[in-house]
Structures are given as C-alpha cells and as structure tokens.
Design a protein around this motif. Structure first.
Motif, PDB file in Angstrom:
ATOM      1  N   SER A 184      -6.607  -1.071   5.832  1.00  0.00           N
ATOM      2  CA  SER A 184      -6.740  -1.244   4.385  1.00  0.00           C
ATOM      3  C   SER A 184      -5.568  -2.079   3.883  1.00  0.00           C
ATOM      4  O   SER A 184      -4.500  -2.128   4.501  1.00  0.00           O
ATOM      5  N   GLU A 194       0.845  -1.191   0.000  1.00  0.00           N
ATOM      6  CA  GLU A 194       0.000   0.000   0.000  1.00  0.00           C
ATOM      7  C   GLU A 194       0.883   1.245   0.000  1.00  0.00           C
ATOM      8  O   GLU A 194       1.878   1.300   0.721  1.00  0.00           O
ATOM      9  N   GLU A 222      -6.929  -5.118  -1.996  1.00  0.00           N
ATOM     10  CA  GLU A 222      -8.287  -4.624  -2.212  1.00  0.00           C
ATOM     11  C   GLU A 222      -8.521  -4.290  -3.678  1.00  0.00           C
ATOM     12  O   GLU A 222      -9.583  -4.588  -4.234  1.00  0.00           O
TER      13      GLU A 222
END
Length: 511
Positions: free
Chosen positions: A286, A227, A291
C-alpha cells in the motif's frame, strides 16, 4: 532418567539404589534431561552410575571407614561435575564439538542499479554486489544515477537513492537503527519492528510506517510520512508525530527549528520519491497518501488534479529567544475570517479548540508573543482561522519551536584587591568571586616611584606566595619605605598556575 527401564547395553538402573546412596542422588541432580544430552555423554554418566553400584555391592563385604567413604563421595561428586560441565558444553545439534555461535543478523541487497559501494568497519570502500550481506556497522553509498534496495531480516526495506549514503548502526531481531548520512533514503518498516533513522541529533522512529528522509539541501533535513506516522525527536526534546501525508522540515542550525505541514502534490511527484513508490506498487504494498490522493492514477501532466497545491492561506513562523517565543503570521488568498485562534501543544499536533492559548477577533493582528513557556521544552504552534459564514476551520502550517535550556554557567572568576597605607606599612586585602577550588595566591609588588638613592629603585619587584584557600585574606606589607609608591596585584593559583589576576592597585607612602 532414573525410572526402572532399559538404557544402552541393556543396563538396568535400580531406583531404590538411587534413593539410598548419596552418590547416586548427586549424579541424578547433575544429569540434564535425556532430550538435551549428547548420547556419548549420557553413556559415560550411566557407566559411572553402574560402576558405583558394583563398587557398593563389593563394599558390603569390606570394612571401609565412614570418614573414607565421605571423602570418596566428595571427590567423586567433584569429578562428575567436571564431566557433566564438559558434556553440556559439547552438546550441539550438529554433533560433537563446541556449540556454534548464534549467527549475526544481516541484511541483503535485493536490488542494485548502477554503481554502489559498501564499507566494512576498519576497511576501505569497495564495490557493492548483490551477494553482499550488510551487518551492523556497515555503510553503503550510491553514485550518480544509481540506487540500491536493502532488505532486512524482518522484511523491512531501505532504498538508498542516487548520490546518497547510509550506515547500519544497529541490526538486531526486530530492532534496526540507520544513520542517514547524506542524500535521500526511503524506508518501509515492517509492523512491530523498532526502526530508527538518525542524522545530527534528529531521530525518526516508528514501529511500522513508510517514510522518506532527505538532506540534499544544505542545512535542512526533511522527514516525509508516506504511510502511518513517524515520531521525530530533535536533540533531547520530546518526539513530534509526523502523520501520513505530512512533511517536517528541520533547520539544522545550532538551535534547530522545525516546520510541519501537509505535503504538496508537487513534492509527492518528485522523481526519486515516485520511483520508490512505484516499486512498492509493483511489490503489492500500500502507498498511503498516494492512494488517498489518487496520485498514481495517471501521469502528472495528464490531469489537473496532480498540479502542485497552493500553500496554505495561513502561514505561521516562530522563533524562541530566551524565555519567550515570538510568532508571526500572514493571511493570503481570498480567506475572510471572523476570528483567529492561536494554538500550542507538546507532543501531539495542536487542534482547535483543545489547544487554544489566544483568540483574536481583530484579524488584522499578525504577531504574538508567548511568555508562558518553560526552558528546555519543545512546543508546536498552529494558527486556526474561522471563516465568515462557516464553521469549517482553516489551519496554518505547524511550527515546532525548541526553547533552549537555561544556561547555568558559573559566573566568571575574579579577584579584587585593595592596598591601604597605614602607620606600620601597607595593608593589602583581596577577595575571590566565582571560584571555590584553588591552591593559593601570588602577591606581586612593584616599586612605582622611589627617591634618589633608594635601596629599592623604581621597577624593583618582589613576589610572595600564599598557600591557602580563603576567599578573603588580608596581610601587612611592613617592608615598605617612606616616600615610595608601590603597585600591588594578586593572582589566583589553580592547579599550580595563575588562573586570573586582580587589577593593579597603588599605595603611596609619605616621608
């Protein structure tokens, strides 16, 4: 503090008295704010002030000389400065005594599974427990089938997977440095914290990202951005950004080379990485690329979308040699392109057409040389293909090439010598190359051939020392004899010892 108001024991302080008396003004300048003073120290200072006031009233009716008054002022100011300094040192939110040291930053073990050990600097490895607090300089390692999560004060998290080792190199507020020693470590960095993971000259730095570092394969280090982005620096070269969903693989040879490309689904589904990702999901974090690709929606075997991706249809390789980078590429699959574009950049990943350095309409070309480079720099190369009937660009992997700095090593030191027979003897001359600091010379002479009955038969040797620093020197050897042959050589003396000798040179004398 010196306003007209009541203080402890109903003592009244006269502001006019403060203004006209030098001692009172000195006390006022030395006293800190009320809020920062210890009550006892405050009482002592007020007592000194009141005592001074009483003495001044009494002194109005005595005859004290001006010099004596001045001496008294100086002595009292000095004594009060010592008192105030001591009082300031003893002020503490915990009462009287020395102010406690600021506590060190420590990280805690938030989750321990299996066997792990910690190493405190200067001690031996011992078994880790959930009660341990890792400070700067501590190391932690895990055994087979074990893992441990370390939570830092800023809420950044490091997960050390099985068979891995890491060391906390620096731990300060919003500043964490980790030495990745072996295995794989997963890092979730709180936004705003400077966080660096290093291994053998490769540093991965971020101020808010999630990434994985692994070196389970000998001679290879992998940095995978889950991320946000991570800046990867190789040795002293400029950092290269590894963006979300990209993986950089660095060859850890002496001249480190790196390759950066989109991470495959197969790599994202690897067991250790998935275990850390699922912990993030359980904690409500997250998961970036997971995702985006919806990898966690179902088990890997349940959907064809989780099957490993095929490698890019364009594969690029590059290597630096001297002042040139040689690039080769291959096109696979059903890609049919009308043009190939070679891209190069520093720092950011190259894109088309901004970073174009060459364009080929002949798509059968599979190699190129880049001579327009500078030594000591790091370049990123990528190949772009423009397919037939489409403007969609297909990119290759990114190759990171470190161009070595120029080797400015000095030329080797050498000494050259000549020996020339002349009427009065043998002229010996020598010169020095590659040295500017030396202590002198040693000249050796050996009789190579001598007639029968010679006072200096063959094999006889002599040595002369010259304490001088001339790079060129000439001398006459007038102790030679006719009918003899002499071999000469000279040695360069550095720090009292001969560093290098010249070649032997022979001089033959006729009768």
């Amino acid at each position: 503090m010196f306003n007209r108001r009541k203080l402890y024991k109903r003592i009244l302080i006269d502001e006019e008295f403060d203004d006209r008396e030098p001692m009172a003004r000195a006390i006022r300048s030395l006293m800190p704010d009320d809020s920062s003073m210890d009550p006892e120290a405050r009482d002592r200072l007020v007592g000194h002030l009141c005592l001074l006031r009483q003495r001044r009233k009494r002194d109005r009716y005595t005859h004290v000389t001006i010099p004596l008054r001045r001496a008294l002022v100086v002595a009292t100011v000095f004594a009060l400065s010592v008192v105030v300094t001591f009082a300031a040192q003893t002020i503490s939110p915990f009462g009287r005594g020395t102010a406690p040291e600021k506590p060190r930053e420590v990280a805690r073990i938030s989750k321990l599974s299996g066997a792990a050990e910690v190493l405190v600097p200067g001690r031996r490895w011992r078994e880790a427990s959930s009660e341990d607090r890792l400070a700067e300089g501590w190391s932690i390692r895990t055994g087979v089938g074990s893992s441990v999560a370390v939570c830092f004060p800023d809420m950044s998290i490091m997960r050390v997977t099985d068979g891995s080792e890491a060391r906390v190199s620096k731990l300060a507020p919003r500043d964490v440095e980790i030495e990745h020693v072996s295995g794989s470590t997963y890092h979730r960095v709180h936004k705003g914290t400077r966080y660096v993971v290093s291994n053998s000259g490769v540093s991965s730095e971020t101020r808010g990202a999630t990434f994985n570092v692994e070196n389970r394969v000998s001679g290879r280090l992998e940095v995978l951005a889950v991320e946000s982005a991570v800046d990867v620096s190789i040795n002293s070269h400029k950092p290269i950004e590894v963006s979300q969903g990209e993986v950089m693989t660095i060859s850890m040879a002496q001249e480190k080379k790196a390759d950066k490309q989109p991470v495959s689904r197969e790599r994202l589904n690897e067991g250790r990485l998935m275990a850390s990702i699922r912990q993030d999901v359980d904690a409500g974090f997250s998961t970036g690329i997971y995702e985006k690709l919806d990898i966690l929606a179902s088990p890997p075997s349940a959907s064809p979308t989780t099957q490993p991706e095929q490698p890019s249809a364009l594969q690029l390789a590059g290597e630096a040699a001297g002042s040139r980078v040689t690039l080769t590429w291959a096109i696979s699959g059903d890609v049919t392109c009308k043009e190939l574009v070679l891209l190069r950049s520093e720092g950011a990943q190259p894109i088309c057409p901004d970073n174009e350095i060459a364009r080929y309409s002949d798509t059968s070309i599979s190699s190129a040389n880049d001579d327009a480079i500078e030594s000591g720099r790091t370049y990123q190369y990528r190949l772009a293909a423009v397919p037939e009937g489409s403007e969609d660009i297909v990119y290759s992997n990114t190759v990171v090439v470190n161009v070595p700095a120029k080797n400015n090593a000095p030329a080797p030191v050498s000494v050259s010598l000549t020996a020339t027979p002349v009427a009065s003897g043998v002229t010996v001359e020598w010169s020095v190359q590659g040295a500017s600091r030396f202590g002198g010379f040693v000249l050796e002479r050996v009789v190579a051939r001598a007639p029968d009955g010679s006072p200096t038969p063959a094999g006889n040797s002599t040595t002369r020392r010259f304490e001088l620093c001339d790079v060129f020197y000439s001398c006459l050897d007038d102790s030679v004899l006719p009918g003899h042959a002499y071999n000469y050589r000279v040695g360069l003396v550095v720090d009292g010892a001969v560093m290098v000798y010249s070649q032997w040179e022979q001089a033959k004398l006729t009768r």
